[in-house]
Design an enzyme around this catalytic site. Structure first.
Site, PDB file in Angstrom:
ATOM      1  N   SER A 117       0.824  -1.209   0.000  1.00 17.21           N
ATOM      2  CA  SER A 117       0.000   0.000   0.000  1.00 17.21           C
ATOM      3  C   SER A 117       0.853   1.251   0.000  1.00 17.21           C
ATOM      4  O   SER A 117       1.966   1.263   0.552  1.00 17.21           O
ATOM      5  CB  SER A 117      -0.895   0.001   1.248  1.00 17.21           C
ATOM      6  OG  SER A 117      -1.527   1.246   1.430  1.00 17.21           O
ATOM      7  N   TYR A 141      -1.657   0.286  10.366  1.00 16.77           N
ATOM      8  CA  TYR A 141      -1.898  -0.383   9.086  1.00 16.77           C
ATOM      9  C   TYR A 141      -0.719  -0.187   8.143  1.00 16.77           C
ATOM     10  O   TYR A 141      -0.174  -1.146   7.578  1.00 16.77           O
ATOM     11  CB  TYR A 141      -3.179   0.133   8.438  1.00 16.77           C
ATOM     12  CG  TYR A 141      -3.303  -0.268   6.988  1.00 16.77           C
ATOM     13  CD1 TYR A 141      -3.539  -1.594   6.638  1.00 16.77           C
ATOM     14  CD2 TYR A 141      -3.158   0.674   5.958  1.00 16.77           C
ATOM     15  CE1 TYR A 141      -3.623  -1.977   5.309  1.00 16.77           C
ATOM     16  CE2 TYR A 141      -3.235   0.291   4.633  1.00 16.77           C
ATOM     17  CZ  TYR A 141      -3.468  -1.033   4.307  1.00 16.77           C
ATOM     18  OH  TYR A 141      -3.537  -1.413   2.985  1.00 16.77           O
ATOM     19  N   LYS A 145       2.195  -2.959   6.574  1.00 14.77           N
ATOM     20  CA  LYS A 145       2.512  -3.156   5.157  1.00 14.77           C
ATOM     21  C   LYS A 145       4.006  -2.990   4.897  1.00 14.77           C
ATOM     22  O   LYS A 145       4.605  -3.741   4.109  1.00 14.77           O
ATOM     23  CB  LYS A 145       1.701  -2.179   4.301  1.00 14.77           C
ATOM     24  CG  LYS A 145       0.233  -2.540   4.186  1.00 14.77           C
ATOM     25  CD  LYS A 145       0.060  -3.901   3.543  1.00 14.77           C
ATOM     26  CE  LYS A 145      -1.391  -4.267   3.308  1.00 14.77           C
ATOM     27  NZ  LYS A 145      -1.544  -5.597   2.678  1.00 14.77           N
TER      28      LYS A 145
END
Length: 322
Positions: A117, A141, A145
């Site tokens: 991402s 988050y 990643k």
């Protein structure tokens, strides 16, 4: 060759599955169906319902289906939720990936593709984000990643796997209405929800240092995301020993919130002029991808424009909210 696609029944995963099938590849899907839907999958694609954290299940799937490569999409992906539940996100996204990588390595697999991402970049102070732009994720988050990319690279080097990590920018659109995004976490469905309720869309800040004062992002059609995965798979199949890539998936074009609302208003025929409210903490003014490296390495470029994204997303929204 047969590819295992984790998270293949989700919004992005289902598009990747269909693109892989259309490209003539055999695929098997592993999905816990927490956000996925088996109805998204072609009838001929085997679905194994289970978790990426279940090592015995992974071992059986890799053996029983003769898997030769893994395309790992499964992950928790809500930024706000990750701030509230960081332990859950690290467990699901990092430990889940570690278990999948361990199973792949022990099975002797030589090809691994990770869905990453643009959240790994955080708030870069650059006009165009390249793959060498320093990473400074602003949420658990995004951290998961980035850690995932490190883990994939290290495992690839240690176990002789060719690896590719693909950093998505802002995903929108749908290949067909029934594959539309069911979540309301991104700008486009958030605007649709407000419009459907007869309310003006919210614009979080109009005083950014951008041409019209609103945030600028790089939007990419989910069907283009899917074809980028197929291009990466082709590369891994052709040259696993020489492949260790981290690539952006974007159009290289910035679109402001106001510009996006203009297109949404034109497509829907509704007043999408918006209501200005306070900035959200942590929103960078501009995040736009450089798409040069993926074009060079994989021969891939995006095919869909902004109007394609909005038109297809609106058709999917209307199907789910008649």
């Amino acid at each position: 060759m047969t590819w295992l696609i984790t998270g293949g029944a989700g919004f992005i995963g289902a598009h990747v599955v269909r693109a892989m099938v259309e490209d003539g590849r055999a695929v098997v899907v592993l999905d816990d169906l927490s956000t996925g839907d088996r109805e998204r999958l072609p009838a001929e694609v085997p679905l194994v319902v289970g978790s990426t954290l279940d090592r015995p299940l992974l071992d059986r799937v890799l053996t029983d289906h003769g898997i030769t490569g893994v395309l790992h999409i499964a992950a928790k992906k809500q930024v706000g939720e990750s701030v509230e539940q960081p332990l859950r996100y690290y467990h699901e996204n990092v430990e889940g990936l570690r278990v999948v990588l361990a199973a792949a390595a022990d099975a002797g697999l030589r090809r691994f593709l990770l869905s990453s991402s643009a959240a790994v970049y955080g708030m870069p102070d650059v006009d165009t984000v390249t793959e060498s732009t320093p990473c400074a994720p602003m949420s658990p988050y995004g951290e998961t990643k980035l850690v995932g990319e490190w883990l994939v690279r290290a495992a690839g080097r240690a176990h002789g796997m060719g690896t590719v990590s693909l950093r998505y920018f802002n995903v929108a659109g749908a290949a067909t209405p029934e594959l539309g995004d069911p979540g309301i976490f991104n700008l486009v469905p958030m605007v649709f929800e407000r419009l459907s309720a007869g309310k003006p869309p919210l614009v979080f800040g109009a005083d950014y240092p951008t041409p019209d004062g609103t945030c600028v992002r790089d939007y990419i059609h989910v069907a283009d995301i899917a074809t980028a995965h197929v291009a990466a798979v082709r590369r891994l199949e052709a040259d696993p020993d020489g492949t260790e890539l981290v690539l952006n998936i974007g159009r290289g074009e910035g679109v402001s919130v106001r510009e996006m609302l203009d297109v949404i208003g034109r497509v829907t025929g509704l007043d999408a002029s918006g209501e200005i409210v306070a900035r959200r903490p942590g929103d960078p003014a501009r995040v736009v991808a450089s798409a040069e490296l993926i074009a060079k390495e994989l021969g891939w470029t995006a095919e869909h424009d902004l109007e394609d994204m909005i038109t297809s997303a609106w058709a999917g929204w209307q199907l789910r909210h008649p």
